[in-house]
Design an enzyme around this catalytic site. Structure first.
Site, short mmCIF file in Angstrom:
data_model
loop_
_atom_site.label_atom_id
_atom_site.label_comp_id
_atom_site.label_asym_id
_atom_site.label_seq_id
_atom_site.Cartn_x
_atom_site.Cartn_y
_atom_site.Cartn_z
N ARG A 71 0.86 -1.19 0.00
CA ARG A 71 0.00 0.00 0.00
C ARG A 71 0.89 1.23 0.00
O ARG A 71 2.11 1.11 0.06
CB ARG A 71 -1.03 0.00 1.15
CG ARG A 71 -0.66 -0.63 2.43
CD ARG A 71 0.48 0.00 3.17
NE ARG A 71 0.33 1.44 3.34
CZ ARG A 71 1.30 2.28 3.57
NH1 ARG A 71 2.56 1.85 3.67
NH2 ARG A 71 1.08 3.57 3.71
N GLY A 72 0.25 2.41 -0.08
CA GLY A 72 1.02 3.64 -0.24
C GLY A 72 1.05 3.97 -1.72
O GLY A 72 1.37 3.10 -2.55
N ALA A 73 0.71 5.22 -2.06
CA ALA A 73 0.45 5.57 -3.46
C ALA A 73 1.58 5.19 -4.43
O ALA A 73 1.35 4.49 -5.41
CB ALA A 73 0.12 7.06 -3.55
N ARG A 93 -7.68 -0.07 -6.54
CA ARG A 93 -7.92 0.99 -5.55
C ARG A 93 -8.13 2.30 -6.31
O ARG A 93 -7.37 2.60 -7.24
CB ARG A 93 -6.74 1.11 -4.57
CG ARG A 93 -6.54 -0.16 -3.72
CD ARG A 93 -5.62 0.08 -2.56
NE ARG A 93 -6.22 0.93 -1.54
CZ ARG A 93 -5.54 1.41 -0.50
NH1 ARG A 93 -4.25 1.15 -0.37
NH2 ARG A 93 -6.15 2.17 0.39
N GLN A 109 -1.42 2.24 10.06
CA GLN A 109 -0.14 2.31 9.31
C GLN A 109 0.93 3.05 10.11
O GLN A 109 2.12 2.78 9.96
CB GLN A 109 -0.35 3.04 7.97
CG GLN A 109 -1.17 2.29 6.93
CD GLN A 109 -2.63 2.68 6.99
OE1 GLN A 109 -3.16 3.02 8.04
NE2 GLN A 109 -3.31 2.63 5.86
N ASP A 154 -1.99 10.92 -1.73
CA ASP A 154 -2.46 9.91 -2.68
C ASP A 154 -2.88 10.53 -4.01
O ASP A 154 -2.84 9.87 -5.05
CB ASP A 154 -3.62 9.11 -2.09
CG ASP A 154 -3.08 8.14 -1.07
OD1 ASP A 154 -2.82 8.56 0.07
OD2 ASP A 154 -2.84 6.97 -1.44
N ASN A 160 -5.15 12.47 1.22
CA ASN A 160 -4.21 11.58 1.91
C ASN A 160 -5.00 10.78 2.94
O ASN A 160 -6.23 10.97 3.09
CB ASN A 160 -3.08 12.40 2.57
CG ASN A 160 -1.94 11.51 3.07
OD1 ASN A 160 -1.45 10.65 2.33
ND2 ASN A 160 -1.53 11.69 4.31
N LYS A 161 -4.33 9.92 3.64
CA LYS A 161 -4.98 9.02 4.59
C LYS A 161 -5.96 9.74 5.49
O LYS A 161 -5.69 10.84 5.98
CB LYS A 161 -3.88 8.33 5.42
CG LYS A 161 -4.33 7.35 6.47
CD LYS A 161 -5.27 6.28 5.96
CE LYS A 161 -4.80 5.54 4.73
NZ LYS A 161 -5.90 4.72 4.11
O1 MRU Z 1 -4.42 3.18 2.38
P1 MRU Z 1 -2.94 3.39 2.22
O2 MRU Z 1 -2.13 2.80 3.31
O3 MRU Z 1 -2.48 2.97 0.83
O4 MRU Z 1 -2.76 4.96 2.30
C1 MRU Z 1 -1.48 5.48 2.23
C2 MRU Z 1 -1.41 6.93 2.45
O5 MRU Z 1 -2.39 7.61 2.63
C3 MRU Z 1 -0.05 7.56 2.31
O6 MRU Z 1 0.08 8.64 3.16
C4 MRU Z 1 0.13 8.03 0.85
O7 MRU Z 1 -0.15 6.99 -0.03
C5 MRU Z 1 1.48 8.55 0.60
S1 MRU Z 1 2.66 7.25 0.53
C6 MRU Z 1 4.17 7.87 0.13
#
Ligand code: MRU
Length: 353
Positions: A45-47, A88, A197, A238, A248-249
């Protein structure tokens, strides 16, 4: 550096981020469908990491294709791209990476290349996407470290670290670069309900690097700021809309509001692949809603009553006016974002700090 994703022949290996920090387990994905499932179920996960995984998944999917004719090969390729795109919806890096793979495929087809040459081209493109992501994180780190205070008490939300990228991290890349530059850095990691996370991944990777880390629950950030114990906030993103509004999250918006109230600079660190000039503003960013179980249960234990109604948006949007700067691999973009974001994509303008 921590391994987030790697390729071993036609297999993609990922550390299972659902199991960290208690178990360090690696998942071996042998097909594009397996990679798509890994993205959807948050093994990875993470963009930026999602984009890299999708590109690598497309490459191994096509490597394993038995099609000999270019027409059948093309139809398999576009089906795999569609499957990846459905994993996603919010992180635009996913769609950006798929677009790059499509452009590479189209260039090969236009050049009249055969199936084996196209496979080789797709491998190269996926590898480039991976390697460029690490390089972008390093560059973001270098630019971002400049604005980190000498004695920094940094709050971050979610995990925007090595685990969320091909390596080094965006927000945590800034943290790492500030440490490498000799600044005194202490990090507060929001636990980041519901998927945790921050508590699980950010704390794990920062502690792994020996960086001073304190985990707090999300509802402690306000108290911490009111006591003057935070002087810098940096988070990942994201999707950044054309006007600078940033998804973002979930919980990031609350942190931004608190930072504004306490006059603490709130920075976003993200590569250009996270900037989506086709989305005009935050209201147009699609926000993923995930399963109720993520809210009603923690690590398999039930918290909420059976049948409780749940709202579980995975992301929120921070208005551009709350953001002190967007740290990219091209430099730090400042307001007015409608102009600086567009300028960042123009070639030959050098660093934008
Ligand atoms: O749902 P996730 O864990 O994929 O969400 C991740 C985030 O919101 C991160 O902050 C974002 O992707 C930036 S990662 C460098």
């Amino acid at each position: 550096m921590l391994p987030t994703i790697a390729r071993d022949g036609d297999v993609i290996i990922m550390i299972d981020q659902r199991k960290l920090p208690v178990q360090e387990v690696y998942v071996r994905c042998k097909s594009a469908a397996h990679v798509a499932r890994a993205i959807n179920t948050m093994v990875i996960r993470g963009a930026p990491a999602i984009g890299v995984a999708a590109a690598m998944g497309i490459a191994i999917g096509m490597r394993r294709s038995t099609a000999t004719g270019t027409q059948k090969f093309a139809s398999e390729f576009y089906k795999i791209c569609e499957m990846m795109a459905a994993t996603r919806p919010t992180a635009v890096n996913l769609f950006w990476a798929i677009e790059r793979m499509k452009r590479s495929f189209a260039a090969a087809a236009e050049a009249g290349e055969g199936v084996d040459e196209i496979k080789a081209r797709l491998d190269c493109e996926a590898e480039a996407i991976h390697d460029e992501d690490v390089a972008s994180c390093r560059a973001m780190g270098a630019f971002g470290a400049e604005v980190v205070p000498l004695d920094a008490h940094i709050l971050t939300h979610c995990n925007a670290g090595a685990l969320a990228t091909a390596g080094y991290g965006t927000a945590l890349g800034v943290v790492r670069a500030a440490v490498e530059a000799g600044k005194r850095v202490a990090v507060f990691a929001d636990e980041t309900r519901p998927f945790l996370q921050g508590a699980r991944l950010t704390a794990w990777e920062l502690m792994h690097d020996g960086i001073d880390t304190t985990v707090i629950t999300d509802n402690m950030a306000g108290a911490l700021m009111s006591q003057g114990r935070v002087n810098f906030v940096v988070v990942g993103a994201d999707r950044i809309a054309a006007n600078g509004d940033t998804a973002n999250k979930i919980g990031t918006y609350g942190v931004a509001v608190l930072a504004r109230e306490h006059e603490i600079p709130f920075y976003v660190a993200a590569p250009l692949s996270t900037i989506d000039l086709r989305t005009p503003d935050g209201a147009h960013i699609p926000i993923e809603e995930r399963s109720a179980r993520e809210v009603t249960h923690v690590a398999g234990s039930q918290l909420a009553p059976d049948g409780a109604r749940v709202w579980n948006p995975a992301f929120d949007v921070t208005p551009h006016a709350f953001i002190a700067g967007i740290i990219t691999e091209r430099g730090i973009l400042r307001a007015p974002y409608a102009e600086s974001l567009k300028r960042a994509f123009q070639p030959h303008v050098g660093a934008l700090v």
